[in-house]
Scaffold this motif. Structure first.
Motif, mmCIF file in Angstrom:
data_model
loop_
_atom_site.group_PDB
_atom_site.id
_atom_site.type_symbol
_atom_site.label_atom_id
_atom_site.label_comp_id
_atom_site.label_asym_id
_atom_site.label_seq_id
_atom_site.Cartn_x
_atom_site.Cartn_y
_atom_site.Cartn_z
ATOM 1 N N LEU A 7 0.858 -1.292 0.035
ATOM 2 C CA LEU A 7 0.100 -0.104 -0.107
ATOM 3 C C LEU A 7 1.014 1.255 -0.002
ATOM 4 C CD1 LEU A 7 -3.153 0.849 1.877
ATOM 5 C CD2 LEU A 7 -1.290 2.425 2.244
ATOM 6 N N LEU A 8 0.388 2.206 -0.790
ATOM 7 C CA LEU A 8 1.217 3.400 -0.983
ATOM 8 C C LEU A 8 0.050 4.665 -0.745
ATOM 9 C CD1 LEU A 8 3.690 5.350 -1.529
ATOM 10 C CD2 LEU A 8 3.166 5.051 -4.035
ATOM 11 N N ARG A 9 0.515 5.451 0.121
ATOM 12 C CA ARG A 9 -0.534 6.561 0.515
ATOM 13 C C ARG A 9 0.588 7.965 0.360
ATOM 14 N NH1 ARG A 9 -2.202 10.060 4.693
ATOM 15 N NH2 ARG A 9 -0.657 9.401 5.956
ATOM 16 N N LEU A 10 0.010 8.823 -0.440
ATOM 17 C CA LEU A 10 0.525 9.952 -1.012
ATOM 18 C C LEU A 10 -0.336 10.936 -0.287
ATOM 19 C CD1 LEU A 10 1.954 9.481 -4.563
ATOM 20 C CD2 LEU A 10 3.269 9.125 -2.070
ATOM 21 N N TYR A 11 0.092 11.955 0.529
ATOM 22 C CA TYR A 11 -0.846 12.927 1.102
ATOM 23 C C TYR A 11 -0.281 14.528 0.935
ATOM 24 C CZ TYR A 11 -3.395 15.997 4.488
ATOM 25 O OH TYR A 11 -4.131 16.881 4.964
ATOM 26 N N ALA A 12 -0.911 15.375 0.399
ATOM 27 C CA ALA A 12 -0.248 16.967 0.101
ATOM 28 C C ALA A 12 -1.433 17.950 0.597
ATOM 29 C CB ALA A 12 0.106 17.313 -1.260
ATOM 30 N N GLU A 13 -1.001 18.730 1.370
ATOM 31 C CA GLU A 13 -1.679 19.833 1.896
ATOM 32 C C GLU A 13 -1.161 21.309 1.607
ATOM 33 O OE1 GLU A 13 -4.535 20.542 5.660
ATOM 34 O OE2 GLU A 13 -2.856 19.298 6.062
ATOM 35 N N SER A 14 -2.038 22.189 1.156
ATOM 36 C CA SER A 14 -1.390 23.546 1.338
ATOM 37 C C SER A 14 -2.280 24.439 2.107
ATOM 38 C CB SER A 14 -1.372 24.174 -0.225
ATOM 39 O OG SER A 14 -1.394 25.523 -0.418
ATOM 40 N N GLY A 15 -1.593 24.740 3.232
ATOM 41 C CA GLY A 15 -2.186 25.596 4.107
ATOM 42 C C GLY A 15 -2.431 27.263 3.736
ATOM 43 N N GLY A 16 -3.655 27.811 4.264
ATOM 44 C CA GLY A 16 -3.702 29.258 4.013
ATOM 45 C C GLY A 16 -4.224 29.681 2.585
ATOM 46 N N THR A 17 -4.190 28.616 1.774
ATOM 47 C CA THR A 17 -4.713 28.904 0.408
ATOM 48 C C THR A 17 -6.176 29.456 0.208
ATOM 49 O OG1 THR A 17 -4.919 26.580 -0.066
ATOM 50 C CG2 THR A 17 -2.732 27.666 -0.633
ATOM 51 N N THR A 18 -7.100 29.016 1.130
ATOM 52 C CA THR A 18 -8.572 29.113 1.238
ATOM 53 C C THR A 18 -8.983 30.271 1.963
ATOM 54 O OG1 THR A 18 -8.983 27.617 2.920
ATOM 55 C CG2 THR A 18 -8.954 26.638 0.652
ATOM 56 N N LEU A 19 -7.911 30.973 2.617
ATOM 57 C CA LEU A 19 -8.163 32.210 3.388
ATOM 58 C C LEU A 19 -9.121 33.292 2.698
ATOM 59 C CD1 LEU A 19 -7.445 33.472 6.059
ATOM 60 C CD2 LEU A 19 -5.400 34.665 4.866
ATOM 61 N N ASN A 20 -9.020 33.144 1.307
ATOM 62 C CA ASN A 20 -9.754 34.449 0.628
ATOM 63 C C ASN A 20 -11.173 33.989 0.839
ATOM 64 O OD1 ASN A 20 -9.674 31.882 -1.056
ATOM 65 N ND2 ASN A 20 -9.199 32.837 -2.823
ATOM 66 N N LEU A 21 -11.616 32.818 1.102
ATOM 67 C CA LEU A 21 -13.181 32.402 1.545
ATOM 68 C C LEU A 21 -13.683 33.417 2.447
ATOM 69 C CD1 LEU A 21 -13.309 28.572 1.328
ATOM 70 C CD2 LEU A 21 -13.989 30.165 -0.440
ATOM 71 N N LEU A 22 -12.686 33.879 3.479
ATOM 72 C CA LEU A 22 -13.125 35.021 4.477
ATOM 73 C C LEU A 22 -12.407 36.252 4.260
ATOM 74 C CD1 LEU A 22 -13.314 32.848 7.734
ATOM 75 C CD2 LEU A 22 -15.404 33.545 6.486
ATOM 76 N N GLN A 23 -12.781 37.367 4.315
ATOM 77 C CA GLN A 23 -12.056 38.547 4.311
ATOM 78 C C GLN A 23 -10.910 38.468 5.322
ATOM 79 O OE1 GLN A 23 -12.225 40.572 1.602
ATOM 80 N NE2 GLN A 23 -13.908 39.376 0.883
ATOM 81 N N PRO A 24 -9.817 38.902 4.913
ATOM 82 C CA PRO A 24 -8.567 38.979 6.005
ATOM 83 C C PRO A 24 -9.008 40.003 7.278
ATOM 84 C CG PRO A 24 -7.731 39.046 3.858
ATOM 85 C CD PRO A 24 -9.069 39.291 3.600
ATOM 86 N N GLU A 25 -9.962 41.020 6.889
ATOM 87 C CA GLU A 25 -10.412 41.854 8.015
ATOM 88 C C GLU A 25 -11.094 40.992 9.153
ATOM 89 O OE1 GLU A 25 -10.609 42.433 4.828
ATOM 90 O OE2 GLU A 25 -8.934 43.819 4.707
ATOM 91 N N PHE A 26 -11.966 39.970 8.641
ATOM 92 C CA PHE A 26 -12.977 39.079 9.585
ATOM 93 C C PHE A 26 -12.093 38.355 10.509
ATOM 94 C CE2 PHE A 26 -14.803 35.163 10.416
ATOM 95 C CZ PHE A 26 -16.060 35.724 10.972
ATOM 96 N N VAL A 27 -10.857 37.989 10.176
ATOM 97 C CA VAL A 27 -9.853 36.975 10.708
ATOM 98 C C VAL A 27 -9.186 37.987 11.640
ATOM 99 C CG1 VAL A 27 -8.028 35.679 10.627
ATOM 100 C CG2 VAL A 27 -9.685 35.509 8.957
#
Length: 783
Positions: free
Chosen positions: A556-576
């Motif tokens: 079994l081979l499992r490959l996993y990739a993740e990019s954090g912060g890339t969906t931040l534009n779903l919320l306005q930075p000012e909201f955060v």
């Protein structure tokens, strides 16, 4: 033991190659009792003999007779009882007598508990060994050794029997000619593309002939020959004993009427959905409608004909294909809305009328589970509850509500000794759509039904209460999953994974984090109120059904990739920012490869290679969300170290008064490497043993002033690989594997360079240096 009997102590086959010896060893009608290595005794026989000492058949017969008389007397009293209360009381007493009688019958048939748990001594039987000799002779003939002879050689030593099945004339017959004869000449053209497994120059094997018959049936049924089966195929074998050569002739006959076999074409498909229960049987097929070339007949509840049709791969006017039938059954089953899927065909001339019969599963399903789990130190109980609602919007959607509460034993990260309780509560609600939900239609439903497409919408909440902090998280996911048609590859893409996290730290833990911050380590940022968002993808390649440990290699081979912060534009930075929420940008990758290799007898070998990299960038200021770090050590990692306590790099933990290291603190890292090797063997009954070797460590990308030596550097990382070895004991109950591993530190990178190899200290003064031996409890195999 009777004077004229021998204990069967050893059996073997000689005069053959390694592969045939392994196969022939499994044909013995008698096998010796399993013995414990070194001690050379059989635990099963010991248990059986102890039980036999207390077994009294006459006493059991008398007790059974007494129980039967008591039951008969109670039945007489029961026939004259008038009140319900007395009848229920006597009925319970009769039931208890029946249970006692059944228990006594079991003891009389199979012995007492110790006798049933153990094994009776295997005594040498000439009759069974003669049957074995014939089976071995039969095996050799089926594998081309027609002139081979098997002779049993019995050696006796101190009431022990040593059996050696000796094979002579071990020379195979080779296939030198092959001929095909067709009574139905129309099949000759159809079989031109068939890959014939019978090759000239190969050794004759009956298994190849059997596979050939089945393969031809499958090949032709895949090309429309619905009524063809392997009974129409015969073989003739002509041997030449002088040259040890043989010829094979394959004969394919016409159908039962002596006519050519027909190619069948499909007509319109009929799809029946019965009522889910007998109470609604009168509503069967009360609705009828047609979509594409499928006639649907349903009871009252409506289903999306477009979704159901996307999982039906039978087409009007197309020749019958066996693989389309199997795939239709599989993909309809994947919807998880039907109890069964049966597909039948009615032949009319050279036309087949397919009929699909189904019955809905229960619309609502409740599952409650109570069990135990372990992640760090001590197993703890958990309770889970799930509710499933099928066909939520009449489009084969599935709604799931899950709740889980658990309690486990963990080590405090604040420097306190002992084991502390960790409480966790999580709940989530999700909807699973059997199609891809996208703003713009990228694929037609009918085009990708073969790949089991699914869209998952999830909203969840998680609460963790540890000695050093409380942590809450609100989670939302939009993800897609699909797999290849052979189910060897599975893919997941989470386009939205948004988390709001809030932590409450204990005073001691907060003081530790602030002290680390003053020294240049900003780990405290991982516990700030934060918004963590990411896009992630995963691919799993499963060869030969890894996890279903049988008699063949699997990986079994499992490959996993993740990019954090890339969906931040779903919320306005000012909201955060307005809510004082920290947010992170990071990249994470992980590759996990596992392989399982069966060896001779009941022995296996497995190994795992695991590599992980997570790098913060941008606004993260070198810090990851705490859940995104890698940790080394524990029951599924490097087992000679406590969970999450290994590394990073050559960092040396504080030294305790006894000279050992202080492993009370978790050690997060950005880079992880693990290599685990394990040899497994059956010991007795439910008990398996294991020898293992684990290699690995974690590192950081950036220099950490509070943990010197933690940073990854190419010129020294090989010398910072921790090595642990040890033995394990498993109790394999099929439905559950309970595991205890004793890990021993062999190479400790936390020590000075010249003092890192410490395996010899374990043998010189048991149990070695302080903290050198670690016990890990686990549920399930480590990989």
């Amino acid at each position: 033991m009777p004077e004229d009997r021998l204990v069967l102590y050893d059996t073997k086959v000689s005069g053959v190659n390694k592969e045939d010896r392994r196969n022939m060893q499994g044909l013995f009608k008698q096998t010796p009792n399993t013995r414990i290595p070194i001690f050379n005794g059989s635990l099963g026989v010991t248990l059986y003999q102890i039980g036999a000492l207390t077994f009294n058949e006459e006493n059991l017969v008398a007790r059974r007779q007494q129980a039967r008389m008591e039951r008969d007397s109670l039945n007489v009293l029961l026939s004259g009882v008038k009140t319900d209360r007395e009848r229920r009381k006597l009925t319970r007493k009769v039931g208890r007598r029946d249970d006692r009688i059944a228990s006594l019958n079991r003891n009389l048939s199979y012995g007492n508990f110790l006798m049933r748990t153990g094994n009776e001594r295997v005594l040498y039987s000439p009759e069974l060994m003669e049957e074995t000799r014939k089976q071995l002779q039969f095996y050799l003939s089926n594998n081309g050794y027609f002139d081979a002879e098997v002779t049993e050689v019995l050696r006796q030593r101190r009431k022990k029997a040593y059996v050696d099945m000796q094979v002579s004339a071990y020379t195979p017959y080779l296939i030198t000619s092959f001929e095909e004869v067709y009574a139905d000449t129309s099949l000759y053209q159809a079989l031109q593309e068939y890959p014939n497994p019978i090759r000239l120059g190969n050794r004759y094997e009956q298994a190849v002939i059997s596979r050939d018959r089945q393969a031809i049936e499958d090949f032709l049924r895949e090309r429309g020959y619905y009524t063809f089966n392997k009974s129409f195929i015969q073989y003739e074998v002509e041997k030449n004993s002088a040259t040890q050569e043989l010829g094979v002739k394959r004969l394919i006959s016409a159908n039962e009427q002596g006519r050519p076999h027909q190619v069948f074409v499909l007509d319109s498909i009929q799809f029946f959905i019965d009522a889910p229960s007998e109470a609604l049987a009168g509503r069967n097929q009360s609705q009828r409608f047609r979509y594409r070339d499928i006639d649907f007949r349903l009871y009252d509840e409506r289903y999306s004909e477009r979704i159901l049709a996307s999982r039906v791969f039978l087409r009007k006017g197309v020749a019958f294909k066996r693989s389309d039938v199997i795939e239709t059954q599989r993909q309809l089953a994947n919807l998880d809305i039907f109890r069964f899927i049966n597909i039948t065909f009615e032949a009319v001339g050279d036309t087949l009328i397919p009929r699909i019969f189904t019955q809905p599963s229960e619309k609502y399903q409740l599952v409650n589970q109570l069990g135990a789990s372990i992640t760090e130190q001590v197993p703890g109980p958990f309770f889970s509850h799930s509710l499933r609602n099928r066909n939520l919007f009449r489009g084969a959607e599935i709604f799931e509500f899950n709740f889980r509460a658990g309690l486990e034993g963990v080590v405090s990260a604040t420097g306190e000794g002992g084991v502390f309780r960790s409480r966790e509560v999580s709940t989530s609600g999700s909807i699973l759509f059997p199609r891809f939900l996208t703003p713009v239609r990228l694929f037609q439903v009918d085009q990708i039904g073969r790949y089991n497409p699914q869209t998952r919408l999830l909203l969840g909440y998680n609460y963790v209460d540890r000695p050093e902090y409380n942590r809450e998280g609100l989670n939302a996911i939009l993800g897609y999953t699909w797999n290849t048609r052979n189910f060897r590859q599975q893919f997941t893409l989470n386009v939205v994974d948004a988390n709001f996290i809030r932590s409450s730290l204990s005073d001691d833990f907060n003081a530790i984090l602030e002290d680390l911050q003053n020294q240049g380590n900003n780990l405290i940022n991982s516990f700030l109120p934060s918004y963590v968002s990411s896009v992630s993808g995963q691919a799993i390649f499963n060869i030969n059904q890894y996890g279903n440990f049988q008699k063949r290699s699997a990986s079994l081979l499992r490959l996993y990739a993740e990019s954090g912060g890339t969906t931040l534009n779903l919320l306005q930075p000012e909201f955060v920012k307005a809510r004082n929420l920290a947010y992170f940008q990071f990249l994470k990758f992980q590759a996990d490869y596992r392989r399982f290799i069966p060896l001779e007898g009941r022995q296996t070998m497995g190994y795992r290679l695991n590599l992980g990299v997570a790098k913060p960038y941008g606004v993260s200021d070198g810090i990851l969300p705490y859940e995104k770090y890698f940790f080394a050590g524990g029951s599924t990692s490097i087992r000679a170290w406590q969970p999450r306590r290994l590394g990073p790099g050559s960092f040396t933990p504080p030294v305790l008064e006894n000279g050992g290291f202080d492993y009370r603190f978790e050690q997060p890292g950005d880079i992880l490497f693990e290599a685990m090797f394990e040899y497994r063997t059956k010991i007795y009954g439910y008990f398996d043993g294991a020898l293992f070797l684990d290699i690995g460590n974690s590192w950081t990308f950036f220099e950490d002033p509070t943990r010197p030596g933690a940073q990854f550097q190419w010129d020294r990382f090989l010398t910072e690989l921790a090595v642990g070895t040890g033995v394990g004991l498993r109790m394999d109950f099929d439905f559950l594997v309970f595991r205890l591993d004793m890990g021993i530190k062999a190479f400790d990178p936390a020590r000075p360079m010249t003092e890192r190899f410490i395996l010899g200290d374990f043998f010189r003064r048991f149990p070695g240096l302080p903290g050198q031996m670690v016990f890990n409890i686990g549920i399930g195999y480590p990989f």
